[in-house]
Write an enzyme that holds these catalytic residues in place. Structure first.
Site, mmCIF file in Angstrom:
data_model
loop_
_atom_site.group_PDB
_atom_site.id
_atom_site.type_symbol
_atom_site.label_atom_id
_atom_site.label_comp_id
_atom_site.label_asym_id
_atom_site.label_seq_id
_atom_site.Cartn_x
_atom_site.Cartn_y
_atom_site.Cartn_z
ATOM 1 N N ARG A 218 0.863 -1.189 0.000
ATOM 2 C CA ARG A 218 0.000 0.000 0.000
ATOM 3 C C ARG A 218 0.899 1.239 0.000
ATOM 4 N NH1 ARG A 218 -2.751 0.933 5.437
ATOM 5 N NH2 ARG A 218 -1.162 2.543 5.542
ATOM 6 N N HIS B 48 -4.165 4.397 4.391
ATOM 7 C CA HIS B 48 -5.234 3.391 4.331
ATOM 8 C C HIS B 48 -6.457 3.974 3.641
ATOM 9 C CE1 HIS B 48 -8.252 0.490 5.490
ATOM 10 N NE2 HIS B 48 -8.931 1.451 6.094
ATOM 11 N N TYR C 116 2.887 5.666 11.990
ATOM 12 C CA TYR C 116 3.286 4.263 12.205
ATOM 13 C C TYR C 116 4.190 3.686 11.117
ATOM 14 C CZ TYR C 116 -0.732 3.453 9.064
ATOM 15 O OH TYR C 116 -1.599 3.479 8.012
#
Ligand SMILES: Cc1ncc(C[n+]2csc(CCOP(=O)(O)OP(=O)(O)O)c2C)c(N)n1
Ligand SMILES: [Mg+2]
Length: 351
Positions: free
Chosen positions: A250, A254, A263
């Site tokens: 990815r 998200h 993160y």
């Protein structure tokens, strides 16, 4: 160790000895869809930031996996059951992008629903809830004697849900004509792949359901297509389900509510960019004389024009009318409901 199937290497060269099934014309079509996907992501993220578009999960970095898998299907008879990140797969299936765009703009009207004859189920955000339905759809098509195949999408995170197990188990028992296509993009929002499962390859799980599992480089559109065609042909021949794990990354957030800088290791991200699925197709096509700066420019212009057409068409769609709350509930509404509808209209119209 599980073999990870690959044909097109990150440097744009072909793995020696491999012969892709995808011909050059089809590869150019795949590239067009992949470019459309990337440019659409960028455009609608901008619209979302202006408050003109809903929460959106980009396909950024996963274009080869999304497009290569969908192109293995025959849209006139096969079905796609999506999760929420497979936009260009459903577009390839025939779901007009302007209708999808209108829906993201909040125009969930009868005019923007999935058109009759487009073999696509709606987006599913409740993780893995689409899979038992996909198995049911495939089993139903088999009972009807149709030679149709279902391609059901799932993320590696969604595969930790109980529905994943139930759907794959039943599909195996019924030898349903279905391909479970897992996009392992290494993240489930902020949960990394290593926290999701101790299994070294998700494709190994297929053994527990009595059908084949295969792992493929999900950033390699030629390999994804090959693996998907094999699984589709197997399903069509009555041999039952397959699980494909497309290993990808990815390359962004998200969805538009996420902030991955909290993160994500920037070094890992930079490294992932070296495996960009679109750049690798362009390198390959350039090497065989089918791509150059001039074609890139034309393709960029065509994609930009298509996106503008889509956004304008979506904006021109009728919005939701409040009285639609009462539509499609009763074939013949009782007097009480008619009365409520009239009162409601009076209150919203102010007379
Ligand atoms: C049953 C359920 N639990 C939790 C969520 C919240 N949630 C939405 S997306 C997501 C991550 C899913 O990751 P994955 O299946 O790998 O798909 P990806 O977003 O990476 O494409 C989670 C936990 C949800 N939508 N449904
Ligand atoms: Mg994921």
């Amino acid at each position: 160790m599980v073999e990870r199937r690959s044909i097109l290497k990150p440097d744009g060269t072909i793995v020696p000895g491999s012969k892709p099934r995808m011909d050059e014309e089809f590869l150019l079509e795949a590239l067009r869809l992949m470019m459309l996907s990337r440019a659409y992501d960028e455009r609608v993220i901008g619209l979302q930031r202006q408050g003109r578009f809903g929460v959106y999960s980009p396909g950024l970095g996963q274009e080869a996996s999304i497009v290569g898998s969908a192109m293995s299907l025959d849209p006139s008879r096969d079905w796609i059951v999506p999760q929420y990140r497979e936009l260009m797969a459903v577009v390839r299936q025939g779901y007009p992008l302007e209708l999808i765009t209108a829906t993201y703009m909040g125009k969930t009207t009868p005019d923007t629903r999935i058109p009759e004859g487009v073999n696509v189920l709606p987006t599913q955000v409740a993780l893995a809830a689409q899979l038992p339905q996909a198995t049911g759809l495939a089993w139903g098509l088999k009972l009807q004697g149709k030679d149709a195949v279902v391609m059901a999408y799932i993320g590696e995170g969604g595969s930790s849900e109980g529905d994943f197990h139930e759907a794959l188990n039943l599909a195996g028992v019924q030898r349903a004509p279905i391909v479970f296509f897992m996009q392992n993009n290494q993240w489930a929002i902020s949960t990394p792949r290593r926290m999701q499962s101790a299994v070294p390859s998700f494709s190994l799980r297929a053994a527990g359901y009595g059908f084949p599992g295969v792992e493929v480089d999900g950033n390699d559109v030629l390999a994804v297509y090959d693996v998907a065609v094999e699984a589709v042909e197997r399903a069509r021949a009555g041999e039952g389900p397959s699980l494909v794990e497309a290993v990808t990354y990815r390359m962004g957030f998200h969805n538009t509510t996420d902030n991955p800088s909290r993160y994500l290791d920037p070094a890992e991200f930079e490294e992932a960019k070296q495996r960009d699925p679109i750049q690798r197709v362009i390198k390959y096509l350039t090497a065989i004389g089918l791509w150059d700066d001039e074609r890139q420019k034309t393709a960029d212009q065509e994609v930009a024009a298509e996106i503008e057409r889509v956004v304008e068409a979506a904006q021109a769609q009728r919005g939701v009318r409040p009285e639609m709350l009462f539509d499609n509930v009763y074939e013949r509404p009782p007097a009480r409901v008619e009365r409520q509808r009239a009162e409601f209209l009076k209150s919203v119209n102010g007379h």
